[in-house]
Enzyme design. Structure first.
Site, PDB file in Angstrom:
ATOM      1  NE  ARG A  25     -29.292 100.739 -41.212  1.00 42.44           N
ATOM      2  CZ  ARG A  25     -28.177 100.054 -40.956  1.00 42.44           C
ATOM      3  NH1 ARG A  25     -28.162  98.762 -41.097  1.00 42.44           N
ATOM      4  NH2 ARG A  25     -27.089 100.662 -40.546  1.00 42.44           N
ATOM      5  CB  VAL A  95     -31.496  95.429 -46.201  1.00 42.73           C
ATOM      6  CG1 VAL A  95     -29.998  95.667 -46.154  1.00 42.73           C
ATOM      7  CG2 VAL A  95     -31.973  95.385 -47.639  1.00 42.73           C
ATOM      8  CG  ASP A 209     -25.851  90.867 -31.794  1.00 46.45           C
ATOM      9  OD1 ASP A 209     -26.476  91.407 -32.726  1.00 46.45           O
ATOM     10  OD2 ASP A 209     -26.333  89.966 -31.099  1.00 46.45           O
TER      11      ASP A 209
HETATM   12  N1  HPA Z   1     -31.950  87.868 -31.836  1.00 43.86           N
HETATM   13  C1  HPA Z   1     -32.779  88.237 -32.797  1.00 43.86           C
HETATM   14  N2  HPA Z   1     -32.475  89.113 -33.716  1.00 43.86           N
HETATM   15  C2  HPA Z   1     -31.274  89.686 -33.678  1.00 43.86           C
HETATM   16  C3  HPA Z   1     -30.349  89.349 -32.713  1.00 43.86           C
HETATM   17  C4  HPA Z   1     -30.709  88.371 -31.731  1.00 43.86           C
HETATM   18  O1  HPA Z   1     -29.968  88.013 -30.836  1.00 43.86           O
HETATM   19  N3  HPA Z   1     -29.225  90.095 -32.935  1.00 43.86           N
HETATM   20  C5  HPA Z   1     -29.490  90.862 -34.031  1.00 43.86           C
HETATM   21  N4  HPA Z   1     -30.710  90.608 -34.487  1.00 43.86           N
END
Ligand code: HPA
Length: 240
Positions: A25, A95, A209
């Site tokens: 990235r 970021v 998420d």
């Molecule tokens: N935990 C830690 N870091 C993260 C998560 C998670 O569930 N999702 C995206 N980054």
């Protein structure tokens, strides 16, 4: 002189560094927003690039570096310490992505991490008898907020956790009850290293998420727009 984890020469880094977790990235970001990006380090495949910012506006043409942090607090603490102490870096903007936990935030939203609680013991060691408060640099957070324009952004606290998969029973509910927006794995240690060394740091997240509510996946186009939004905020903070 190179440091144990960075092979760049003195002067190879700009005063401002953007830090995604993922080296790929970092490379994509460098190709996207830097003119003449130059690979300045790749120890352990943690790539760092320096060029000049190619975006529009007042910051066009300013030197900017982009380097990956790897995952987790020990990893980002190593790179942040070496960049701040040995390469003249003044400002680091993480970021990254975070998992939403507050019902107020949704997948795709952008969060400015004003402070970071942590499950890590790293900051416990810093000030005897004291629970360290890991907070963002105020000027950088304010600059990010100003740059948001009509992009919907949240400003608030996150949890920096050591475990990605293991969850402590009852912890999410208590975090949500205390207004925590999301979980991630680096900010608390980045903020502490900046405080220790008299430098400045901020973390800006895209919610990738959601841990407590059902969410639909974003379209590819939505994903890009949101990420570009987060990047715009991060650049504004990097030059604050
Ligand atoms: N935990 C830690 N870091 C993260 C998560 C998670 O569930 N999702 C995206 N980054």
């Amino acid at each position: 002189m190179a440091t144990p984890h960075i092979s760049a020469a003195p002067g190879d880094f700009a005063a401002s560094v953007l830090m995604p977790g993922d080296p790929k990235r970092a490379e994509r970001m460098a190709k996207l927003i830097l003119d003449q990006p130059r690979l300045v380090t790749d120890v352990r495949a943690i790539m760092g690039f320096t060029g000049t910012y190619n975006g529009p506006g007042e910051h066009h043409g300013r030197p900017l570096s982009i380097m990956a942090s790897g995952m987790g607090m020990p990893s980002i603490a190593i790179y942040a310490t070496e960049l701040f102490s040995s390469y003249g870096v003044e400002r680091i903007v993480r970021v990254g992505t975070a998992g939403g936990i507050s019902a107020a935030v949704s997948v795709g939203d952008v969060i400015i991490g004003t402070g970071a609680h942590t499950t890590s013991g790293m900051n416990e060691l810093r000030i005897p008898g004291t629970h360290f408060s890991a907070v963002a640099d105020f000027a950088m957070a304010a600059a990010a907020m100003r740059a948001a324009g009509d992009l919907p952004v949240f400003a608030g606290t996150v949890l920096s956790e050591d475990h990605f998969y293991f969850k402590v029973k009852g912890q999410m509910e208590a975090l949500v009850a205390h207004g925590v927006l999301a979980v991630e794995m680096e900010a608390a240690s980045l903020y502490a290293v900046a405080a220790e060394l008299g430098k400045a740091a901020l973390a800006v997240f895209t919610v990738s998420d959601h841990l407590t509510k059902a969410s639909t996946d974003m379209s590819a186009e939505e994903r890009e727009t949101r990420f570009e939004g987060a990047l715009r905020l991060a650049v504004a903070a990097a030059f604050a």
